[in-house]
Design an enzyme around this catalytic site. Sequence first.
Site, short mmCIF file in Angstrom:
data_model
loop_
_atom_site.label_atom_id
_atom_site.label_comp_id
_atom_site.label_asym_id
_atom_site.label_seq_id
_atom_site.Cartn_x
_atom_site.Cartn_y
_atom_site.Cartn_z
N SER A 130 -1.96 6.09 -2.43
CA SER A 130 -3.44 6.66 -2.37
C SER A 130 -3.05 8.17 -2.13
O SER A 130 -2.18 8.76 -2.37
CB SER A 130 -3.77 6.16 -0.23
OG SER A 130 -4.05 4.92 -0.50
N GLU A 245 0.25 -9.99 -4.03
CA GLU A 245 0.70 -9.13 -2.85
C GLU A 245 0.07 -10.23 -1.11
O GLU A 245 -0.77 -10.29 -1.04
CB GLU A 245 1.51 -8.25 -2.89
CG GLU A 245 1.16 -8.01 -0.84
CD GLU A 245 2.61 -8.34 -0.77
OE1 GLU A 245 3.61 -8.82 -2.03
OE2 GLU A 245 3.48 -8.98 0.42
#
Length: 384
Positions: A130, A245
């Site tokens: 990010s 994940e």
Amino acid sequence: MRLESSPELDAFRNKVRAFVAEHAPGVKRHAGVRAPDPELMPAIREWTAKLYEAGFLGINWPAEYGGRPDAHPLEPFVVAEELARARTWPPVGAASLASAALIEFGTTEQRARFLPRIRTCEDVWCQLFSEPEAGSDLASLQTRARRAGDVFVVDGQKVWTTNGQHADMGYLLARTDPDAPRHKGITAFAVDMCSPGVQVRPLREITGTTDFNEVFLDGVRVPAGNVIGAVDDGWRVAMSSLGHERSGVAARGVESVAVLDELLELAGERATDEVGELAARVHVNTAMIALAQSRMQAGTEGAADALLGKIFFSELNHDLVEFGLGLQGTDGLLVEGDPEAVAQGWWQDAYLYARAFTIAGGANEILRTQVAERGLGLPRDPRR
């Protein structure tokens, strides 16, 4: 959908539960995905290494790197559930994401260098994805990596980096071809967080804790041998590792049930229809997680399954802790650590943190658009 357990899985759960009871480094003080205080890190590193050594982490890794390919496919979910049930520390950092990328796209040399150090927790990883202008819209990232002989020189800024202050390695996405389309020209790297030019600045949140960080990269020289996958193919690497994940979703059901139990105790005889509604939503959340697990196991997972689960849990969690805070009346205005606060102020901290669940992993507004487009096949929103 198959929800029942099996003797094999029950035996594994009992084994994990006993191991956690004997070796866990204590109870987490705060709700959510939080960074530990620095003095806790040695114990958490040791604890994480024990989980790997016992075969409870890295279960789905290749056998030559310590995995157990013949294990029951739901074992990672069981481990996540038991860690959440004990309210103890799961592994901190982004090692699960980095290891997924290394196993699928890394070179033999990279796997041999990085995977053993993940297993011993000598290396804690952080996720450098990010940016200030590229959060949910990750493809807008602007951090640049310029080739200079046998290294890439990286300049840019990352933000919302959980556990960045504890990390030894970073799983970085940077733009290597600024002229390529948005999802192209991005490369994945393994970055030594002690490299010259890496600066980590902690961010103090409304909770009063420091879980996230800004990371500044100023002329950081990353060896070309640390490229994960092919140059300019980092978007595919990142999306694949994020897809692996999955076990963390299992903890959400346990967490919501635990919060509901404490809410019922707090409410006592003041239980209302609203409490009943929240309890029903908790059971729906548990069923959604079970359905997602069943589909993952059967290979029939839908494009919207994980997105819907994240949206539903994050909004349910917010409503649970908000209601719990409201039950305290004016005592709800107390802060964590006040001796008069219920549960030492756990509810206050959980309420202040709850919004993070609706943003982390993609803001719910963005995810709803993805559900519409990918899950329901609705027309795409116009792009500027």
